[in-house]
Design an enzyme around this catalytic site. Structure first.
Site, mmCIF file in Angstrom:
data_model
loop_
_atom_site.group_PDB
_atom_site.id
_atom_site.type_symbol
_atom_site.label_atom_id
_atom_site.label_comp_id
_atom_site.label_asym_id
_atom_site.label_seq_id
_atom_site.Cartn_x
_atom_site.Cartn_y
_atom_site.Cartn_z
ATOM 1 N N HIS A 6 0.832 -1.207 0.000
ATOM 2 C CA HIS A 6 0.000 0.000 0.000
ATOM 3 C C HIS A 6 0.874 1.267 0.000
ATOM 4 O O HIS A 6 1.623 1.496 0.944
ATOM 5 C CB HIS A 6 -0.886 -0.029 1.254
ATOM 6 C CG HIS A 6 -1.812 1.120 1.382
ATOM 7 N ND1 HIS A 6 -1.730 2.037 2.411
ATOM 8 C CD2 HIS A 6 -2.854 1.507 0.608
ATOM 9 C CE1 HIS A 6 -2.688 2.928 2.279
ATOM 10 N NE2 HIS A 6 -3.394 2.643 1.187
ATOM 11 N N ARG A 7 0.804 2.037 -1.061
ATOM 12 C CA ARG A 7 1.684 3.208 -1.284
ATOM 13 C C ARG A 7 3.149 2.770 -1.258
ATOM 14 O O ARG A 7 4.026 3.504 -0.823
ATOM 15 C CB ARG A 7 1.436 4.299 -0.231
ATOM 16 C CG ARG A 7 -0.028 4.657 -0.015
ATOM 17 C CD ARG A 7 -0.211 5.758 1.028
ATOM 18 N NE ARG A 7 -1.601 5.824 1.471
ATOM 19 C CZ ARG A 7 -2.059 6.589 2.456
ATOM 20 N NH1 ARG A 7 -1.241 7.391 3.096
ATOM 21 N NH2 ARG A 7 -3.337 6.567 2.798
ATOM 22 N N GLU A 33 0.108 -0.658 -4.762
ATOM 23 C CA GLU A 33 -0.995 0.299 -4.813
ATOM 24 C C GLU A 33 -0.390 1.689 -4.762
ATOM 25 O O GLU A 33 0.595 1.932 -4.040
ATOM 26 C CB GLU A 33 -1.928 0.093 -3.615
ATOM 27 C CG GLU A 33 -3.217 0.914 -3.668
ATOM 28 C CD GLU A 33 -3.188 2.253 -2.958
ATOM 29 O OE1 GLU A 33 -4.183 2.973 -3.034
ATOM 30 O OE2 GLU A 33 -2.145 2.608 -2.337
ATOM 31 N N ASP A 35 -1.419 6.212 -5.521
ATOM 32 C CA ASP A 35 -2.472 7.223 -5.689
ATOM 33 C C ASP A 35 -2.027 8.247 -6.717
ATOM 34 O O ASP A 35 -0.877 8.685 -6.699
ATOM 35 C CB ASP A 35 -2.710 7.929 -4.343
ATOM 36 C CG ASP A 35 -2.938 6.938 -3.218
ATOM 37 O OD1 ASP A 35 -4.020 6.343 -3.182
ATOM 38 O OD2 ASP A 35 -2.006 6.740 -2.401
ATOM 39 N N HIS A 48 -0.529 10.889 -2.393
ATOM 40 C CA HIS A 48 -1.852 10.578 -1.832
ATOM 41 C C HIS A 48 -2.760 11.798 -1.708
ATOM 42 O O HIS A 48 -3.885 11.809 -2.197
ATOM 43 C CB HIS A 48 -1.702 9.908 -0.460
ATOM 44 C CG HIS A 48 -3.011 9.515 0.142
ATOM 45 N ND1 HIS A 48 -3.763 10.369 0.915
ATOM 46 C CD2 HIS A 48 -3.720 8.368 0.055
ATOM 47 C CE1 HIS A 48 -4.876 9.765 1.285
ATOM 48 N NE2 HIS A 48 -4.879 8.541 0.780
ATOM 49 N N GLU A 108 -4.904 4.098 -8.038
ATOM 50 C CA GLU A 108 -6.068 4.747 -7.431
ATOM 51 C C GLU A 108 -6.157 6.183 -7.927
ATOM 52 O O GLU A 108 -5.276 7.001 -7.650
ATOM 53 C CB GLU A 108 -5.981 4.697 -5.895
ATOM 54 C CG GLU A 108 -7.273 5.230 -5.293
ATOM 55 C CD GLU A 108 -7.228 5.445 -3.793
ATOM 56 O OE1 GLU A 108 -6.406 4.848 -3.091
ATOM 57 O OE2 GLU A 108 -8.064 6.262 -3.350
ATOM 58 N N LYS A 110 -7.272 9.666 -7.631
ATOM 59 C CA LYS A 110 -7.732 10.532 -6.546
ATOM 60 C C LYS A 110 -8.476 11.722 -7.143
ATOM 61 O O LYS A 110 -7.873 12.751 -7.471
ATOM 62 C CB LYS A 110 -6.533 11.020 -5.721
ATOM 63 C CG LYS A 110 -5.960 9.964 -4.790
ATOM 64 C CD LYS A 110 -6.892 9.671 -3.621
ATOM 65 C CE LYS A 110 -6.252 8.746 -2.596
ATOM 66 N NZ LYS A 110 -7.238 8.116 -1.714
ATOM 67 N N ASP A 232 0.628 -1.650 4.508
ATOM 68 C CA ASP A 232 1.859 -0.841 4.587
ATOM 69 C C ASP A 232 3.033 -1.740 4.976
ATOM 70 O O ASP A 232 4.186 -1.342 4.873
ATOM 71 C CB ASP A 232 1.716 0.256 5.659
ATOM 72 C CG ASP A 232 0.601 1.246 5.354
ATOM 73 O OD1 ASP A 232 0.164 1.301 4.189
ATOM 74 O OD2 ASP A 232 0.162 1.956 6.278
HETATM 75 O O1 G3P Z 1 -6.693 1.747 -2.485
HETATM 76 C C1 G3P Z 1 -6.786 1.393 -1.146
HETATM 77 C C2 G3P Z 1 -6.521 2.564 -0.236
HETATM 78 O O2 G3P Z 1 -5.328 3.173 -0.637
HETATM 79 C C3 G3P Z 1 -7.626 3.567 -0.203
HETATM 80 O O3 G3P Z 1 -7.438 4.578 0.743
HETATM 81 O O4 G3P Z 1 -6.757 6.792 1.525
HETATM 82 O O5 G3P Z 1 -5.118 4.931 1.541
HETATM 83 O O6 G3P Z 1 -5.820 5.960 -0.605
HETATM 84 P P1 G3P Z 1 -6.234 5.606 0.795
HETATM 85 MG MG MG Z 2 -4.769 4.694 -2.030
#
Ligand code: G3P
Ligand code: MG
Length: 244
Positions: A6-7, A33, A35, A48, A108, A110, A232
């Site tokens: 995640h990120r 993943e 953003d 993000h 993702e 945004k 993470d």
């Molecule tokens: O894509 C999953 C997650 O990243 C969504 O929330 O705020 O971490 O981008 P956020």
């Molecule tokens: Mg995200």
């Protein structure tokens, strides 16, 4: 169980940076993943927040800076301030990083607060790199998903859900996602139930859960039989998977 970093490996490295993605690629992961926003001069950039200040040493909105200006900001995490791999990356730079791997990329979009018409640009880049098979596009903004689908209905899309209100127009989240015509339900760990997972699977939908960072939640996601998690700490997730 598909594990998405995640990120990037953002538990240990500055989120959404080339360093965090690079470190994640050293681990046994299914995907990354990230953003995406658009800069003032139309570049797709990986960050993000709409506002740069939480993660970078600067002030202002991503949408108000050119790419050259954005590249000047140093990251906020003390140990990485001087690290050149901790600048705001472009989506193209991440594509370059993974082009010779079998990593899946969850992009993702945004567009919840500022909608910068980035859909066609993302699709063009995917086409240029032939990444059609290795991308999953998601958004909390379901209107944005509809735009993507109208432009190209042959890719995988994930609808993001952060609270019950996000699917309040339907009786349940599966019905909502089914009507949107997405491949996956990308849902908060705070909303997920075992019944939801079973219903999604009965309807041919995948369930990916964010953000799964603690052993207790990790074990619960395995027990629920979700298709994947965003963490993470992808390495910790792998350790928990191996316990079983
Ligand atoms: O894509 C999953 C997650 O990243 C969504 O929330 O705020 O971490 O981008 P956020
Ligand atoms: Mg995200």
């Amino acid at each position: 169980m598909k594990v998405f970093a995640h990120r990037g490996a953002s538990g240990d490295y500055p989120e959404n940076t080339i360093l965090a993605f690079d470190k994640a690629l050293e681990l046994d992961i299914y995907g990354l993943e990230l953003d995406v926003h658009k800069s003032k001069d139309g570049h797709l950039v990986v960050i993000h927040d709409e506002d740069i200040q939480r993660t970078f040493k600067g002030k202002g909105l991503v949408a108000d800076y050119t790419l050259a200006e954005l590249k000047k900001f140093n990251c906020r995490k003390f140990e990485f301030i001087e690290n050149l791999n901790c600048k705001i990356p472009t989506l193209r730079e991440v594509f370059e990083l993974i082009k010779n791997t079998d990593i899946t990329l969850n992009i993702e979009a945004k567009t919840d607060l500022i909608h910068s018409d980035l859909e066609q640009d993302i699709l063009d880049l995917i086409k240029e790199y032939n990444f059609e098979e290795k991308t999953l596009i998601s958004s909390f903004n379901h209107e944005c998903i509809k735009i993507f689908k109208n432009l190209n209905n042959n890719l995988k899309y994930g609808a993001l859900y952060g609270c019950k209100n996000d699917y309040a127009s339907e009786s349940n989240v599966v019905e909502h996602a089914r009507k949107l015509g997405v491949y996956s339900i990308n849902i908060s760990k705070d909303l997920i139930t075992k019944e939801m997972v079973d219903l999604a699977h009965e309807n041919g939908l995948k369930i990916f859960v964010y953000t799964v960072n603690t052993p207790i939640i990790m074990r619960k996601m395995i027990e629920f039989n979700v298709d994947g998690v965003f963490s993470d700490y992808p390495d910790l997730m792998n350790e928990i998977i191996k316990e079983n």
